[in-house]
Every structure is written in C-alpha cells, then in structure tokens.
Design a protein around this motif. Structure first.
Motif, PDB file in Angstrom:
ATOM      1  N   VAL A 393       0.854  -1.193   0.000  1.00 16.29           N
ATOM      2  CA  VAL A 393       0.000   0.000   0.000  1.00 16.29           C
ATOM      3  C   VAL A 393       0.883   1.235   0.000  1.00 16.29           C
ATOM      4  O   VAL A 393       2.091   1.179   0.269  1.00 16.29           O
ATOM      5  N   ALA A 394       0.274   2.356  -0.302  1.00 15.62           N
ATOM      6  CA  ALA A 394       0.994   3.630  -0.269  1.00 15.62           C
ATOM      7  C   ALA A 394       1.277   4.028   1.173  1.00 15.62           C
ATOM      8  O   ALA A 394       0.430   3.842   2.064  1.00 15.62           O
ATOM      9  N   ASN A 395       2.473   4.548   1.423  1.00 12.62           N
ATOM     10  CA  ASN A 395       2.853   5.033   2.744  1.00 12.62           C
ATOM     11  C   ASN A 395       2.500   6.520   2.839  1.00 12.62           C
ATOM     12  O   ASN A 395       2.414   7.218   1.836  1.00 12.62           O
ATOM     13  N   PHE A 396       2.304   6.989   4.042  1.00  8.07           N
ATOM     14  CA  PHE A 396       1.949   8.412   4.228  1.00  8.07           C
ATOM     15  C   PHE A 396       3.106   9.138   4.896  1.00  8.07           C
ATOM     16  O   PHE A 396       3.682   8.636   5.864  1.00  8.07           O
ATOM     17  N   PRO A 397       3.515  10.283   4.386  1.00  2.87           N
ATOM     18  CA  PRO A 397       2.927  11.049   3.266  1.00  2.87           C
ATOM     19  C   PRO A 397       3.455  10.635   1.910  1.00  2.87           C
ATOM     20  O   PRO A 397       2.944  11.068   0.881  1.00  2.87           O
ATOM     21  N   SER A 398       4.541   9.833   1.865  1.00  2.00           N
ATOM     22  CA  SER A 398       5.070   9.386   0.578  1.00  2.00           C
ATOM     23  C   SER A 398       5.704   8.024   0.761  1.00  2.00           C
ATOM     24  O   SER A 398       5.978   7.579   1.869  1.00  2.00           O
ATOM     25  N   GLY A 399       5.949   7.358  -0.347  1.00  4.13           N
ATOM     26  CA  GLY A 399       6.591   6.054  -0.284  1.00  4.13           C
ATOM     27  C   GLY A 399       5.619   4.897  -0.344  1.00  4.13           C
ATOM     28  O   GLY A 399       4.438   5.045  -0.675  1.00  4.13           O
ATOM     29  N   VAL A 400       6.138   3.726   0.010  1.00  9.61           N
ATOM     30  CA  VAL A 400       5.370   2.474  -0.075  1.00  9.61           C
ATOM     31  C   VAL A 400       5.597   1.673   1.194  1.00  9.61           C
ATOM     32  O   VAL A 400       6.691   1.693   1.780  1.00  9.61           O
ATOM     33  N   ALA A 401       4.571   0.950   1.634  1.00  8.48           N
ATOM     34  CA  ALA A 401       4.673   0.034   2.773  1.00  8.48           C
ATOM     35  C   ALA A 401       4.258  -1.353   2.319  1.00  8.48           C
ATOM     36  O   ALA A 401       3.134  -1.550   1.845  1.00  8.48           O
ATOM     37  N   ALA A 402       5.164  -2.330   2.423  1.00 14.16           N
ATOM     38  CA  ALA A 402       4.885  -3.727   2.062  1.00 14.16           C
ATOM     39  C   ALA A 402       4.841  -4.550   3.340  1.00 14.16           C
ATOM     40  O   ALA A 402       5.789  -4.502   4.148  1.00 14.16           O
ATOM     41  N   THR A 403       3.761  -5.305   3.543  1.00 13.08           N
ATOM     42  CA  THR A 403       3.572  -6.061   4.781  1.00 13.08           C
ATOM     43  C   THR A 403       3.383  -7.540   4.497  1.00 13.08           C
ATOM     44  O   THR A 403       2.516  -7.918   3.697  1.00 13.08           O
ATOM     45  N   LEU A 404       4.208  -8.354   5.148  1.00 16.15           N
ATOM     46  CA  LEU A 404       4.066  -9.815   5.108  1.00 16.15           C
ATOM     47  C   LEU A 404       3.273 -10.264   6.324  1.00 16.15           C
ATOM     48  O   LEU A 404       3.630  -9.932   7.459  1.00 16.15           O
ATOM     49  N   ASN A 405       2.196 -10.998   6.107  1.00 12.66           N
ATOM     50  CA  ASN A 405       1.420 -11.589   7.204  1.00 12.66           C
ATOM     51  C   ASN A 405       1.597 -13.103   7.145  1.00 12.66           C
ATOM     52  O   ASN A 405       1.145 -13.755   6.197  1.00 12.66           O
ATOM     53  N   VAL A 406       2.285 -13.667   8.150  1.00 17.85           N
ATOM     54  CA  VAL A 406       2.587 -15.103   8.163  1.00 17.85           C
ATOM     55  C   VAL A 406       2.158 -15.705   9.492  1.00 17.85           C
ATOM     56  O   VAL A 406       2.112 -15.007  10.518  1.00 17.85           O
ATOM     57  N   PRO A 407       1.821 -17.014   9.520  1.00 19.03           N
ATOM     58  CA  PRO A 407       1.499 -17.682  10.791  1.00 19.03           C
ATOM     59  C   PRO A 407       2.700 -17.653  11.732  1.00 19.03           C
ATOM     60  O   PRO A 407       3.839 -17.864  11.305  1.00 19.03           O
ATOM     61  N   ALA A 408       2.426 -17.402  12.996  1.00 15.34           N
ATOM     62  CA  ALA A 408       3.512 -17.302  13.969  1.00 15.34           C
ATOM     63  C   ALA A 408       4.258 -18.614  14.147  1.00 15.34           C
ATOM     64  O   ALA A 408       5.447 -18.620  14.501  1.00 15.34           O
ATOM     65  N   ASP A 409       3.588 -19.743  13.874  1.00 15.28           N
ATOM     66  CA  ASP A 409       4.207 -21.057  14.052  1.00 15.28           C
ATOM     67  C   ASP A 409       4.703 -21.664  12.756  1.00 15.28           C
ATOM     68  O   ASP A 409       5.056 -22.843  12.711  1.00 15.28           O
ATOM     69  N   GLY A 410       4.696 -20.906  11.668  1.00 16.89           N
ATOM     70  CA  GLY A 410       5.186 -21.418  10.403  1.00 16.89           C
ATOM     71  C   GLY A 410       4.095 -22.053   9.566  1.00 16.89           C
ATOM     72  O   GLY A 410       2.919 -22.084   9.964  1.00 16.89           O
ATOM     73  N   PRO A 411       4.455 -22.593   8.383  1.00 20.43           N
ATOM     74  CA  PRO A 411       3.469 -23.244   7.500  1.00 20.43           C
ATOM     75  C   PRO A 411       2.826 -24.446   8.173  1.00 20.43           C
ATOM     76  O   PRO A 411       3.367 -25.024   9.121  1.00 20.43           O
ATOM     77  N   ALA A 412       1.640 -24.842   7.656  1.00 25.17           N
ATOM     78  CA  ALA A 412       0.908 -25.974   8.224  1.00 25.17           C
ATOM     79  C   ALA A 412       1.732 -27.249   8.195  1.00 25.17           C
ATOM     80  O   ALA A 412       1.737 -28.035   9.160  1.00 25.17           O
ATOM     81  N   ALA A 413       2.468 -27.498   7.096  1.00 25.98           N
ATOM     82  CA  ALA A 413       3.280 -28.720   6.983  1.00 25.98           C
ATOM     83  C   ALA A 413       4.343 -28.754   8.072  1.00 25.98           C
ATOM     84  O   ALA A 413       4.635 -29.798   8.660  1.00 25.98           O
ATOM     85  N   THR A 414       4.930 -27.594   8.369  1.00 28.94           N
ATOM     86  CA  THR A 414       5.954 -27.542   9.407  1.00 28.94           C
ATOM     87  C   THR A 414       5.335 -27.803  10.774  1.00 28.94           C
ATOM     88  O   THR A 414       5.899 -28.496  11.613  1.00 28.94           O
ATOM     89  N   ARG A 415       4.149 -27.242  11.021  1.00 25.72           N
ATOM     90  CA  ARG A 415       3.479 -27.462  12.307  1.00 25.72           C
ATOM     91  C   ARG A 415       3.103 -28.926  12.501  1.00 25.72           C
ATOM     92  O   ARG A 415       3.278 -29.495  13.586  1.00 25.72           O
ATOM     93  N   GLU A 416       2.603 -29.577  11.428  1.00 27.18           N
ATOM     94  CA  GLU A 416       2.237 -30.986  11.534  1.00 27.18           C
ATOM     95  C   GLU A 416       3.462 -31.854  11.784  1.00 27.18           C
ATOM     96  O   GLU A 416       3.428 -32.788  12.577  1.00 27.18           O
ATOM     97  N   ALA A 417       4.583 -31.552  11.105  1.00 34.00           N
ATOM     98  CA  ALA A 417       5.798 -32.327  11.315  1.00 34.00           C
ATOM     99  C   ALA A 417       6.327 -32.144  12.734  1.00 34.00           C
ATOM    100  O   ALA A 417       6.856 -33.069  13.350  1.00 34.00           O
ATOM    101  N   ARG A 418       6.146 -30.932  13.285  1.00 29.58           N
ATOM    102  CA  ARG A 418       6.626 -30.658  14.622  1.00 29.58           C
ATOM    103  C   ARG A 418       5.828 -31.418  15.674  1.00 29.58           C
ATOM    104  O   ARG A 418       6.353 -31.845  16.689  1.00 29.58           O
ATOM    105  N   HIS A 419       4.498 -31.586  15.428  1.00 24.66           N
ATOM    106  CA  HIS A 419       3.640 -32.251  16.409  1.00 24.66           C
ATOM    107  C   HIS A 419       3.524 -33.756  16.179  1.00 24.66           C
ATOM    108  O   HIS A 419       2.862 -34.452  16.939  1.00 24.66           O
TER     109      HIS A 419
END
Length: 420
Positions: A393-419
């Motif tokens: 998205v656009a940053n204020f007052p100028s520029g760009v903001a890029a945001t990564l939203n990821v699971p705190a425990d990692g991908p589902a495959a990694t969580r299943e292997a861990r448990h």
C-alpha cells in the motif's frame, strides 16, 4: 441348488394358490362353472409359463451376479456406499452416476434433502413375453424399475443408501421376477460412483503433483538466489571498500564486516529451507549498513522488531526482496534519499512484518506488481496454502509500505511435522 429350488417353489406355490382361488370362483359361476376344461388348460399353461419364467430368472441371476443366493435373487436391491467426499460433492457424484444409466426416463433431484429419485425402463431381454399380453406374468404390475438414492452426511464424507426396486408393491414379488435388472442397476450405479471417485482422486493427485512441481521450481529459483549475490551490488561494495581503505580504513573495515555478514546469511541452507525473522533481519541490516556507508546521510534506517518475534519462521530471502525493492524503487531515485522502516507486530497467531519507505511511491514503473513481489506472492501461496499474504500500500505522506502476514508457528506442513 437348494436356494434355487426353494425360489422356484415359492413362485409356483404363490401362483398355484392364486389359480386355486380363481378356479373356486369360476366353479361358483352359473353355467360356466360346469366347464372344467378351460380352468385346467389355463391353469396348466399358467404354471408352465410361471415355472419357465422363474427358471429363466435363476439363470440370468447366475449369469449376472455369478452366484445364486437370496440377495442376488431378490427383486429389490439395497447398497450402502461410503464416499470420501463432502455430502454436497457426494450428492453431485451420485446424481451424475444415476443420470448415466441407460433407459433412464425421469429423474427428480433434490439437493437440499440430498435425495435422487429416478424411473428406469426395463429392457426386453429376450424379446416379447410368450403369448404377449396373455402371459400371466404381464397381467399386473408395471414393467419398469425405480431408484432411490439418499446421501447422509458424516464426518468429512457422505454415506449413500441406494435402493433399486420394481415399480410395483412388495407383494408382487411373490408372483413376478425382474430378471436381475435391479441387481444390474445397483451394480451399474456403484461402478459409476467408483469410477468417478477414482477420477476425482486422479485429479487431486495431478493437482498435488503440479503443486509439488511448482514448489520444487520455486525452491530451485530460491537456491539460485542463495547461490549468487547480485553482481552489481557486490562489485559496488568492493569498489567502495577499496576506495575507503585509502581515505578511511576504519569505515572500509566496517563495510567489509557487514559484507561478510551479508554473504554468510546468503549461503544456501542445509535444512528444509525455512529461516527465521531474526536471521533474515541480520541479512537485511547488513545490506542496509553497507548502503548507509555508500549513501551516507541519504539513507536512514529504523528497526522496530521485538526480540520475542525474531524466532518466527520465515521463508529465506523474502524480507530481503522487500528491502531491496524499497531501496531500488523508493530511495535510490531520489537525490535526497530517505528512510527505511523495518517493523514487526503479532496479532493472535499472525505475525506482520512491514518494510516501509518514504521514497518515490507508486508510479507507472513501480505499481506493486513487479517480478520480485510476484515471486514473493507465489512462494507464499506454495509454502503456506493461503495462510499467508503480502499487501503493498501507499505510505503516508510518501513512499510504499509492504507487509508480510505469516502464521507465527510457520506453515501448516511444518506445524504438523513438529507435532507428529
């Protein structure tokens, strides 16, 4: 043999009793009751046709089912079929299987109640019945079959109750045979369901194989990124360090130290490929520190990433891509430079990592849909299966903001292997 004999005996006994009642009524009629020969002829002919029809039914059941028992001989067939699909998908599959039957005449499909009713014409397997409409087996009852299929939802599956029977009341089974046509209909629907389930599974396997191929290709590209550092960046850094060795050896030593840290974090990993936010942050900071020495006061960096979040599983090179985008498309084009912010926060089970700048912002050349961001989104799709996302998205007052939203425990495959 005993079951076959008892079946013929049952049909013959039912017709014999019916003829006995009919003859009793005939003998009570005035005048006509004195004539006994019509009763004898009709009775003998009827019993002959009944026994012949019952034996023919036995032979066809043995031919179609490969056995002769009470279930195979019955005019009314019931099947219980478990389909490893959600109830709605199972219903669509059953409905399509029934509509494929030959001689299907009328289908009533109720998706809300998960029921299918259908009428099926009964073929003339051996041509017309002997004596046509004078044959006692054609005196009552419809020569047509019907089907009822009901899907019962269960846990992640659908249980199908399939009933195939003549379009006649149950009492008619004492007098009539269906020549195994309902057994054929039940088996045909069951086969069609099995074929469609197999086709569905092949489609799932093909999709999994395609996804695996795409993931392997993405990993190969990532390994290539690991294995090579951008030549221009490496060349410019070494050239700058060489110049600084003459004028400012301390800063040259600092630059080379950051370069070593950057190169160390850029080597291919030996594990399954997941890194951590802390490790990726070290690489990004080393990269930015090198640029700060080269750009001087034109570049400022602010980092706000809590220590508790630095162990968050993170795909390698992803944060680096966002940082490089912020420099290349945001700050380098500006003569005055600007600031890069690195920030991370946790909300419930999601960690949001933001790379923002106050540079050029969106324009015709940088609209947030470049190759680097496209690769980031594709890797997120393959690794997290919809659990992660990238927003630009656009940053204020100028520029760009890029945001990564990821699971705190990692991908589902990694969580299943861990448990596991």
């Amino acid at each position: 043999m005993l079951k076959a004999f008892l079946f013929v005996l049952r049909i013959s006994a039912a017709w014999f009793l019916a003829l006995l009642v009919a003859s009793s009524i005939w003998y009570e009629l005035p005048l006509l009751g004195r004539l006994q020969w019509p009763v004898a002829i009709i009775g003998t002919l009827t019993m002959a046709l009944v026994v012949t029809g019952a034996v023919s039914h036995l032979g066809r059941v043995r031919l179609v089912a490969g056995r002769v028992d009470s279930d195979a001989l019955s005019n009314r067939q019931r099947r219980q079929i478990e389909i490893p699909l959600e109830a709605g998908e199972a219903f669509d599959l059953v409905d399509a299987a029934i509509r494929e039957l030959p001689r299907i005449e009328h289908v009533e499909s109720a998706r809300d109640s998960l029921q299918v009713r259908a009428k099926v014409g009964r073929p003339n397997l051996y041509g017309e019945l002997p004596l046509g409409r004078w044959n006692p087996l054609a005196w009552f009852g419809e020569r047509r079959n019907q089907i009822l299929a009901t899907v019962t939802p269960t846990a992640d599956a659908g249980s199908v109750t399939l009933i195939c029977e003549p379009e006649n009341p149950a009492w008619s089974d004492w007098f009539l045979v269906d020549n195994a046509t309902n057994y054929e209909n039940a088996e045909a629907v069951a086969r069609a369901i099995s074929r469609r389930i197999a086709q569905h599974r092949r489609g799932e396997k093909d999709a999994v194989a395609q996804t695996r191929t795409e993931k392997e290709l993405t990993v190969a590209k990532l390994n290539l990124l690991h294995a090579q550092v951008e030549p221009h960046f490496l060349y410019n850094t070494l050239a700058s360090a060489q110049l600084l060795t003459r004028s400012d050896p301390a800063r040259a030593d600092e630059m080379l130290g950051h370069l070593i840290q950057y190169l160390r974090r850029s080597l291919p990993a030996t594990d399954e490929g997941m890194s951590t936010l802390g490790a990726e942050l070290e690489r990004a900071i080393a990269y930015l520190e090198i640029l700060k020495i080269r750009m001087g006061s034109r570049l400022a960096v602010q980092v706000d990433i809590p220590e508790a979040l630095r162990a968050t599983p993170m795909p390698p090179m992803m944060l680096q891509t966002l940082v490089e985008n912020a420099i290349k498309h945001g700050l380098e084009p500006r003569t005055t430079g600007g600031t890069v912010w690195l920030r991370a926060r946790r909300s419930d089970d999601t960690v949001s990592v933001t790379v923002a700048d106050d540079g050029e912002g969106f324009n015709a050349k940088t609209s947030g849909t470049g190759i680097g961001l496209k690769n980031v989104r594709e890797r997120l799709r393959l690794m997290y299966a919809g659990e992660a996302a990238l927003s630009v998205v656009a940053n204020f007052p100028s520029g760009v903001a890029a945001t990564l939203n990821v699971p705190a425990d990692g991908p589902a495959a990694t969580r299943e292997a861990r448990h596991a």
